[in-house]
Design a protein around this motif. Sequence first.
Motif: not given
Lengths: 130, 130
Positions: B113, B115, B117-118
């Motif tokens: 997966m 991401y 956004k973090y």
Amino acid sequence: MHKEHSLTKNQQIIFDLIDKSTEPLKAYSILFNVQKKGIKAPLQVYRALDKLVEIGKIHKIESRNAFIACHNSRCQVAKATAFSICEICEKVTEISSAGLSKYLANFKDKDGMKYSKYNLEFFGLCKKCR
Amino acid sequence: MHKEHSLTKNQQIIFDLIDKSTEPLKAYSILFNVQKKGIKAPLQVYRALDKLVEIGKIHKIESRNAFIACHNSRCQVAKATAFSICEICEKVTEISSAGLSKYLANFKDKDGMKYSKYNLEFFGLCKKCR
DNA sequence: TTAGTTATTGTTATAATATAACATTGTGTA
DNA sequence: TACACAATGTTATATTATAACAATAACTAA
Ligand SMILES: [Zn+2]
Ligand SMILES: [Zn+2]
Ligand SMILES: [Zn+2]
Ligand SMILES: [Zn+2]
């Protein structure tokens, strides 16, 4: 590997609750759940939480004000943490990646400064919610 | 580059305050500082903060419950943020590193997966405090 | 053992952070 | 105009966290 700390009564009660939980727990939800065991005041909960965080048995998910047990053997003493958070179901998973922790531990900022302590929270949708 | 949003009155007042500040500001400290401009209730502050975060003009420092203006041109829309925080003087700096943002944007967890956004917060001692 | 020391606990009160609910006003647009 | 929608104002309340102090328990050193 976590250094072995013998937990005190309150610390043990609260750690057990968090450790059994499948989701991060909030302080007042913990309080509610341990009142039958004699822990009656917020401060008793927060003191135990502080200690458990300090010795690395649990982590705080900062963006959620919630606490999760550490299940990451790579996680030395709660100084370097990474999580993935599902924005729909709020499932939180501790990320255990040698590559990631190595990259971040060696990351230098503009001034050449290195940081041994960090917290990283990734957001997205988990498998189920996609 | 930030998409141009025309800020509303309250948003502008609160953004100006945060933007001028040399340190992250907390919501109730903001409230105190803008009361002379007619913003009297917490909710007025929180609504403006929410919007400013949403459009990427400011970021929330989660571990401190405080807000800082974005000064990072690489920072597209507040989805990928990184900060260094001094544990003594509490100085907070937004990190603008092409390498870091590329690494994190491409990071895949165990399940493959990715991401987009973090939020990453590094902790240590700043130059002055070392 | 015993006194001194420190960590932990218990308790009450309060501070700090954040949102719910609802009424009102402004702004853009068909 | 009339409608939709965003922003504002206001009161009350929910949620998260710490201050201050007293009482116990656990640990050390003479
Ligand atoms: Zn861990
Ligand atoms: Zn999910
Ligand atoms: Zn930014
Ligand atoms: Zn400093």
